[in-house]
Design a protein around this motif. Sequence first.
Motif, PDB file in Angstrom:
ATOM      1  N   LYS A 258       0.867  -1.176   0.000  1.00 16.38           N
ATOM      2  CA  LYS A 258       0.000   0.000   0.000  1.00 16.38           C
ATOM      3  C   LYS A 258       0.907   1.231   0.000  1.00 16.38           C
ATOM      4  CE  LYS A 258      -3.841  -2.201   2.453  1.00 16.38           C
ATOM      5  NZ  LYS A 258      -4.724  -2.163   3.661  1.00 16.38           N
ATOM      6  N   ILE A 259       0.810   2.021  -1.055  1.00 14.73           N
ATOM      7  CA  ILE A 259       1.706   3.156  -1.233  1.00 14.73           C
ATOM      8  C   ILE A 259       1.405   4.247  -0.205  1.00 14.73           C
ATOM      9  CG2 ILE A 259       2.409   4.991  -2.813  1.00 14.73           C
ATOM     10  CD1 ILE A 259       1.867   3.075  -5.116  1.00 14.73           C
ATOM     11  N   LYS A 260       2.443   4.642   0.520  1.00 13.04           N
ATOM     12  CA  LYS A 260       2.334   5.715   1.511  1.00 13.04           C
ATOM     13  C   LYS A 260       2.927   7.024   0.985  1.00 13.04           C
ATOM     14  CE  LYS A 260       0.644   2.904   4.595  1.00 13.04           C
ATOM     15  NZ  LYS A 260      -0.787   3.003   5.001  1.00 13.04           N
ATOM     16  N   GLU A 261       3.988   6.914   0.185  1.00  9.47           N
ATOM     17  CA  GLU A 261       4.633   8.094  -0.388  1.00  9.47           C
ATOM     18  C   GLU A 261       4.913   7.842  -1.862  1.00  9.47           C
ATOM     19  OE1 GLU A 261       8.170   9.256   1.666  1.00  9.47           O
ATOM     20  OE2 GLU A 261       7.356   8.741   3.639  1.00  9.47           O
ATOM     21  N   LYS A 262       4.720   8.863  -2.678  1.00 12.27           N
ATOM     22  CA  LYS A 262       5.009   8.783  -4.104  1.00 12.27           C
ATOM     23  C   LYS A 262       5.901   9.961  -4.483  1.00 12.27           C
ATOM     24  CE  LYS A 262       1.663   7.745  -6.931  1.00 12.27           C
ATOM     25  NZ  LYS A 262       0.464   7.859  -7.816  1.00 12.27           N
ATOM     26  N   HIS A 263       7.013   9.667  -5.167  1.00 11.72           N
ATOM     27  CA  HIS A 263       7.973  10.697  -5.521  1.00 11.72           C
ATOM     28  C   HIS A 263       8.319  10.613  -7.002  1.00 11.72           C
ATOM     29  CE1 HIS A 263       8.856  11.393  -1.193  1.00 11.72           C
ATOM     30  NE2 HIS A 263       8.676  10.079  -1.105  1.00 11.72           N
ATOM     31  N   GLU A 264       8.568  11.757  -7.603  1.00 12.24           N
ATOM     32  CA  GLU A 264       8.972  11.791  -9.000  1.00 12.24           C
ATOM     33  C   GLU A 264      10.465  11.484  -9.119  1.00 12.24           C
ATOM     34  OE1 GLU A 264       8.005  15.631 -10.515  1.00 12.24           O
ATOM     35  OE2 GLU A 264       5.883  15.127 -10.838  1.00 12.24           O
ATOM     36  N   PHE A 265      10.818  10.846 -10.240  1.00 12.35           N
ATOM     37  CA  PHE A 265      12.225  10.599 -10.544  1.00 12.35           C
ATOM     38  C   PHE A 265      12.572  11.314 -11.836  1.00 12.35           C
ATOM     39  CE2 PHE A 265      15.296   7.988 -12.999  1.00 12.35           C
ATOM     40  CZ  PHE A 265      16.427   8.268 -12.234  1.00 12.35           C
ATOM     41  N   LYS A 266      13.543  12.221 -11.758  1.00 13.00           N
ATOM     42  CA  LYS A 266      13.968  12.975 -12.926  1.00 13.00           C
ATOM     43  C   LYS A 266      15.199  12.312 -13.537  1.00 13.00           C
ATOM     44  CE  LYS A 266      10.838  16.172 -12.298  1.00 13.00           C
ATOM     45  NZ  LYS A 266      11.190  17.527 -11.867  1.00 13.00           N
ATOM     46  N   GLY A 267      15.110  11.977 -14.804  1.00 10.00           N
ATOM     47  CA  GLY A 267      16.230  11.367 -15.501  1.00 10.00           C
ATOM     48  C   GLY A 267      17.075  12.417 -16.221  1.00 10.00           C
ATOM     49  N   TRP A 268      17.748  11.979 -17.301  1.00  8.08           N
ATOM     50  CA  TRP A 268      18.524  12.934 -18.094  1.00  8.08           C
ATOM     51  C   TRP A 268      17.600  14.003 -18.651  1.00  8.08           C
ATOM     52  CZ3 TRP A 268      23.246  12.625 -16.943  1.00  8.08           C
ATOM     53  CH2 TRP A 268      23.942  11.413 -16.867  1.00  8.08           C
ATOM     54  N   LYS A 269      18.135  15.198 -18.795  1.00  8.62           N
ATOM     55  CA  LYS A 269      17.363  16.274 -19.411  1.00  8.62           C
ATOM     56  C   LYS A 269      17.079  15.945 -20.876  1.00  8.62           C
ATOM     57  CE  LYS A 269      19.226  19.958 -16.449  1.00  8.62           C
ATOM     58  NZ  LYS A 269      17.965  20.400 -15.841  1.00  8.62           N
ATOM     59  N   LYS A 270      15.945  16.386 -21.360  1.00 13.52           N
ATOM     60  CA  LYS A 270      15.578  16.200 -22.769  1.00 13.52           C
ATOM     61  C   LYS A 270      15.448  17.566 -23.437  1.00 13.52           C
ATOM     62  CE  LYS A 270      15.086  11.655 -22.720  1.00 13.52           C
ATOM     63  NZ  LYS A 270      13.892  10.934 -23.135  1.00 13.52           N
ATOM     64  N   ALA A 271      15.663  17.567 -24.752  1.00 12.90           N
ATOM     65  CA  ALA A 271      15.611  18.811 -25.514  1.00 12.90           C
ATOM     66  C   ALA A 271      14.168  19.261 -25.724  1.00 12.90           C
ATOM     67  CB  ALA A 271      16.303  18.621 -26.858  1.00 12.90           C
TER      68      ALA A 271
ATOM     69  N   ILE B 143      16.471  26.030 -28.558  1.00 13.81           N
ATOM     70  CA  ILE B 143      16.360  24.706 -27.932  1.00 13.81           C
ATOM     71  C   ILE B 143      16.978  24.766 -26.539  1.00 13.81           C
ATOM     72  CG2 ILE B 143      16.905  22.257 -28.119  1.00 13.81           C
ATOM     73  CD1 ILE B 143      17.200  22.633 -31.115  1.00 13.81           C
ATOM     74  N   THR B 144      16.235  24.309 -25.563  1.00 11.55           N
ATOM     75  CA  THR B 144      16.727  24.232 -24.187  1.00 11.55           C
ATOM     76  C   THR B 144      16.610  22.796 -23.687  1.00 11.55           C
ATOM     77  OG1 THR B 144      14.538  24.868 -23.375  1.00 11.55           O
ATOM     78  CG2 THR B 144      16.169  26.616 -23.620  1.00 11.55           C
ATOM     79  N   MET B 145      17.408  22.484 -22.666  1.00  7.14           N
ATOM     80  CA  MET B 145      17.366  21.151 -22.060  1.00  7.14           C
ATOM     81  C   MET B 145      16.538  21.237 -20.778  1.00  7.14           C
ATOM     82  SD  MET B 145      19.070  19.600 -24.316  1.00  7.14           S
ATOM     83  CE  MET B 145      19.118  17.974 -23.545  1.00  7.14           C
ATOM     84  N   LYS B 146      15.470  20.473 -20.731  1.00  4.53           N
ATOM     85  CA  LYS B 146      14.531  20.513 -19.619  1.00  4.53           C
ATOM     86  C   LYS B 146      14.562  19.205 -18.831  1.00  4.53           C
ATOM     87  CE  LYS B 146      12.716  24.572 -20.612  1.00  4.53           C
ATOM     88  NZ  LYS B 146      12.824  25.734 -19.708  1.00  4.53           N
TER      89      LYS B 146
ATOM     90  N   TYR C  29       5.907  21.340 -37.756  1.00  6.53           N
ATOM     91  CA  TYR C  29       6.924  22.186 -37.142  1.00  6.53           C
ATOM     92  C   TYR C  29       7.958  21.294 -36.469  1.00  6.53           C
ATOM     93  CZ  TYR C  29       3.089  25.512 -37.726  1.00  6.53           C
ATOM     94  OH  TYR C  29       2.082  26.260 -38.246  1.00  6.53           O
ATOM     95  N   PHE C  30       9.155  21.821 -36.316  1.00  7.05           N
ATOM     96  CA  PHE C  30      10.209  21.042 -35.672  1.00  7.05           C
ATOM     97  C   PHE C  30       9.833  20.755 -34.214  1.00  7.05           C
ATOM     98  CE2 PHE C  30      12.608  22.475 -39.304  1.00  7.05           C
ATOM     99  CZ  PHE C  30      13.483  21.426 -39.540  1.00  7.05           C
ATOM    100  N   HIS C  31       9.910  19.494 -33.839  1.00 10.22           N
ATOM    101  CA  HIS C  31       9.682  19.112 -32.446  1.00 10.22           C
ATOM    102  C   HIS C  31      10.560  17.912 -32.100  1.00 10.22           C
ATOM    103  CE1 HIS C  31       6.950  16.287 -34.529  1.00 10.22           C
ATOM    104  NE2 HIS C  31       7.117  15.500 -33.473  1.00 10.22           N
ATOM    105  N   ILE C  32      10.668  17.638 -30.815  1.00  8.19           N
ATOM    106  CA  ILE C  32      11.547  16.581 -30.322  1.00  8.19           C
ATOM    107  C   ILE C  32      10.740  15.311 -30.048  1.00  8.19           C
ATOM    108  CG2 ILE C  32      13.254  15.920 -28.574  1.00  8.19           C
ATOM    109  CD1 ILE C  32      14.127  18.319 -30.221  1.00  8.19           C
ATOM    110  N   ASP C  33      11.235  14.190 -30.567  1.00 14.65           N
ATOM    111  CA  ASP C  33      10.687  12.885 -30.200  1.00 14.65           C
ATOM    112  C   ASP C  33      11.344  12.485 -28.877  1.00 14.65           C
ATOM    113  OD1 ASP C  33       9.937  10.280 -29.854  1.00 14.65           O
ATOM    114  OD2 ASP C  33      10.661   9.550 -31.778  1.00 14.65           O
ATOM    115  N   SER C  34      10.605  12.586 -27.789  1.00 15.39           N
ATOM    116  CA  SER C  34      11.193  12.400 -26.456  1.00 15.39           C
ATOM    117  C   SER C  34      11.738  10.987 -26.248  1.00 15.39           C
ATOM    118  CB  SER C  34      10.162  12.722 -25.373  1.00 15.39           C
ATOM    119  OG  SER C  34       9.041  11.866 -25.479  1.00 15.39           O
ATOM    120  N   ILE C  35      11.168  10.002 -26.950  1.00 12.23           N
ATOM    121  CA  ILE C  35      11.666   8.634 -26.801  1.00 12.23           C
ATOM    122  C   ILE C  35      13.015   8.468 -27.490  1.00 12.23           C
ATOM    123  CG2 ILE C  35      11.250   6.215 -27.429  1.00 12.23           C
ATOM    124  CD1 ILE C  35       8.324   6.651 -26.921  1.00 12.23           C
TER     125      ILE C  35
END
Length: 288
Positions: free
Chosen positions: A48-61, A111-114, A88-94
């Motif tokens: 039973k989940i008590k805490e949920k946290h986000e995990f940030k990986g490598w930045k993407k363009a 272009i920025t890295m987010k 329009y130009f866009h990034i394929d995040s996968i």
Amino acid sequence: MKKIAIVSGKGGTGKTIITASFAALAKRKVMVDCDVDAADLHLILSPKIKEKHEFKGWKKALIDLDICTGCGICRDICRFEAIIPDPYFHIDSISCEGCGLCSFICPLNAITMKDNLAGEWYVSETRYGPMVHAKLGIAEENSGKLVTLVKMNAEMIAEKGDLDYLIIDGPPGIGCPVIATLSRADLALVVTEPTLPGIHDMERIIGVARHFGVRVSCVINKFDINLENSAKIENWCKSENILFLGKIPFDEIVTHSLVKKTPVVEYYEGEVSSKIRDIWNYLEKILG
């Protein structure tokens, strides 16, 4: 606190079944699922989940369409073909590997890295005690980093509660997540099976554990599907001074216990349960 990492050179050897049984048998422990790419310990322990946290990986363009003029320079230099002009130009995040070259070379700084949300990790409660586990997103990287994060938080829980054991369900293979799992472990319990791939991959994971100075032990699961190969594994372990903990027979009742989401040692009192109990009792003695 003693840290036991249950690992295997290949998938499907039964390490999660053994981990779940240890969770039922051990006292004063924290369970950790370090197989973040394909976690499955929760399927048996029903946390039973008590805490949920986000995990940030490598930045993407990310392309700012208000600035981008569509010159195409970024597309031409992207070796991963992650920049799509549609319309329009866009990034394929996968496809984006987060190398950052496109943001460096863009003449208009469009272009920025987010930060990229790559998954989640959880602190949960089970009927056997606390559990820390995670879920990595599809096609996301940094599983080794997420394994380290999960383990660190499990260690903090164990230290705060003055608990005795960290029982870790590790990922298969010999890659980065496995290395992160083995880090600072007091014992690696390698679960193998008496098949040629099982033997080959057992030798590889034992080599990795030894390289990092982790004490190694071995268990053969479903040993009776090939008695000749089981004998070879046992003899090899003895010749290599690897602690051989025992052999677990094949039994279809294990599958029934999985369907019932119950560790096999609690589901029935047969030979499989008896062998796993013996292995755990021996582990308690050698770990002190």
